[in-house]
Write an enzyme that holds these catalytic residues in place. Structure first.
Site: not given
Ligand code: MV4
Length: 512
Positions: A116, A200, A235, A292
């Site tokens: 990442k 972040e 997730h 993918r």
């Molecule tokens: C975040 C966020 C808020 N702010 N990054 C969760 C999984 C990972 N792939 C990234 N995720 C998140 N990153 C920042 N800077 C909130 C999430 C997040 C989330 C993102 C996508 C789909 C579902 C989620 C559920 C909770 C938190």
């Protein structure tokens, strides 16, 4: 064109790839483990080969075994599906070394997106908007405090090798930072064997919106519109749709251009997905790229009229994209429900077992991508996804109505499924208004729990008498609930919840 493709996967996605192969006149080769001897992909493929024991490391993750089988079968290409080896750079390279085409991006592109922080540095270089924060792993608490102060709290600590939420920590203020950093590092080390953690700015109540891209091996890259994927639990995506209620043509164009630039920066080929977080003001930020074909690709297929797996295969054998960006338009609306063998009344625990009766949904505007059949025993060993039910219509309301109708005629007996969860989501007023963010489902389930603990409002009581309505729903002779499982509403029948305060309101279809 390829003559024979080995599908290094199982379940509904293996069936999906077999279908694409058949339309292209390509022979399909299934592979299977002990638990999958009688699985649908094995039945449907032209040929099937045993890999190894049920343990994924012995079968669907066993690179040398899969390549051995591919050579023996005379396959000239491998489609990895999603999950398992689909984003494994080593596997992509091992295929190339064995002279077998891996249908997907290069190992280098996968590796670049796999880290990442590496991806963030590449995006910085390419001028892509990403969430503010660090570009490298944190080396001390002091550094973390400095960056957090500069970008402002709340902040998010994330594992560089992660994705999908593991090793992620939300930090509200400086007091929480030292222990959160230590916790994130040790969780990342345990989960990924790599303790690199970066920081972040936290986006509050974000939407998760992703952009599908396609890139051929001749330098053409197009975007195929977005998918709204905010409805997820822990997730894991639960329901996805295209288009997103908040994305208009102007925003789609900007997001699509960014996604194409992300793909170009990675020298990306084949199908890929660029994930964005979108804040309350519709600002979008690059999050990560999935290298993918995704589970939810059918919603994009329905609104674009394209066959993504067919295109993946044609790109894989060197073909040129048969259209340009201007030729692509979004028409109508599609919503996908991930139907899983899990018990929504019991913490969504897996509910494996024999499917004693199956009435699959069909009819106008309904697509049903399934890896299951009546009489098949759902193994506990793999992902619980039974099928994807996708509703399509000229607009979001018609897609919703068709899905509600299809869910009502869908019956899976013998095991528990999350079908009632989708009935609940589709009649929720926030869902219908398109008011979604990544916290939506937890809030909805919280509402359900609160209702369940108090007055049932008559709904559960009505369910209790429902056993009289239909003989198939009668209690089993041993008194342990319905013989075939839970009814979720067939026309004119009460929704039956096995006489328990399940939390899912039982109402007639006409009241929904
Ligand atoms: C975040 C966020 C808020 N702010 N990054 C969760 C999984 C990972 N792939 C990234 N995720 C998140 N990153 C920042 N800077 C909130 C999430 C997040 C989330 C993102 C996508 C789909 C579902 C989620 C559920 C909770 C938190």
């Amino acid at each position: 064109m390829f003559k024979k493709i080995l599908i290094a996967n199982r379940g509904e996605i293996a069936v999906r790839v077999i279908r694409a192969c058949r339309e292209l006149g390509i022979r399909s080769v299934a592979v299977y483990s002990d638990a999958d001897r009688a699985s649908l992909h094995v039945i449907k493929a032209d040929e099937a080969y045993y890999l190894g024991s049920t343990l994924a490391t012995e079968s669907y993750l066993n690179i040398s075994r899969i390549l051995e089988v591919a050579k023996r079968a005379g396959a000239d290409a491998i489609h990895p599906g999603y999950g398992f080896l689909s984003e494994n750079a080593k596997f992509a390279r091992a295929c190339a070394e064995a002279g077998i085409k891996f249908i997907g991006p290069s190992g280098d592109a996968m590796e670049m997106m796999g880290s990442k922080t590496g991806a963030r540095r590449a995006m910085e270089k390419a001028g892509i908007p990403f969430v503010p924060g660090s570009l490298r792993g944190l080396t001390s608490v002091e550094e973390a405090e400095r960056v957090a102060r500069a970008i402002g709290y709340p902040v998010m600590l994330k594992a560089a090798a992660g994705g999908g939420g593991k090793g992620m920590r939300l930090v509200h203020g400086p007091a929480e930072l030292p222990s959160a950093l230590a916790g994130a590092k040790s969780e990342a080390a345990r989960a990924f064997g790599d303790d690199e953690v970066y920081i972040e700015k936290a986006i509050v109540r974000p939407r998760h919106i992703e952009m599908q891209i396609l890139a051929d091996e001749r330098g053409h890259v197009v975007y195929l519109g977005e998918r709204e994927c905010s409805i997820q639990r822990r997730h894991q995506k639960v329901l996805e749709e295209a288009p997103s209620a908040i994305v208009d043509e102007e925003m789609r164009c900007r997001m699509g251009d960014v996604a194409v630039r992300v793909a170009r920066a990675a020298n990306y080929t084949n199908a890929g997905t660029v994930e964005f977080l979108v804040d309350g003001d519709k600002n979008f930020y690059f999050l990560e790229m999935n290298t993918r074909l995704q589970v939810e690709h059918p919603v994009t297929e329905l609104v674009t009229g394209l066959d993504l797996v067919n295109l993946q295969i044609r790109i894989g054998c060197g073909g040129e994209l048969p259209f340009q960006q201007e030729d692509i338009s979004i028409r109508g609306h599609a919503i996908e429900c991930r139907i899983c063998a899990e018990d929504p009344d019991n913490h969504f625990f897996p509910s494996p077992g024999k499917i004693t009766m199956l009435l699959p949904p069909a009819g106008p505007g309904i697509r049903y991508d399934s890896g299951s059949y009546e009489g098949w025993t759902v193994p506990i060993d793999y992902d619980p996804l039974l099928a994807k039910l996708i509703g399509y219509g000229s607009d979001r309301e018609q897609a919703t109505l068709r899905l509600q109708r299809a869910l009502g005629e869908y019956f899976v007996g013998g095991i528990k499924t999350n079908i009632p969860l989708f009935q609940r989501i589709l009649r929720d007023s926030d869902f219908q208004a398109g008011k979604l963010d990544t916290g939506y489902l937890e809030r909805l389930l919280g509402k359900e729990r609160r209702r369940d603990s108090g007055d049932c409002g008559g709904a559960v009581c009505r369910a209790r008498v429902a056993g009289r309505v239909d003989g198939r729903c009668d209690k089993r002779r041993d008194g342990r609930g319905p013989e075939y499982g839970e009814r979720t509403c067939c026309a004119g029948l009460f929704q039956l919840e096995a006489g328990s305060a399940s939390g899912w309101p039982a109402v007639r279809n006409s009241e929904a």
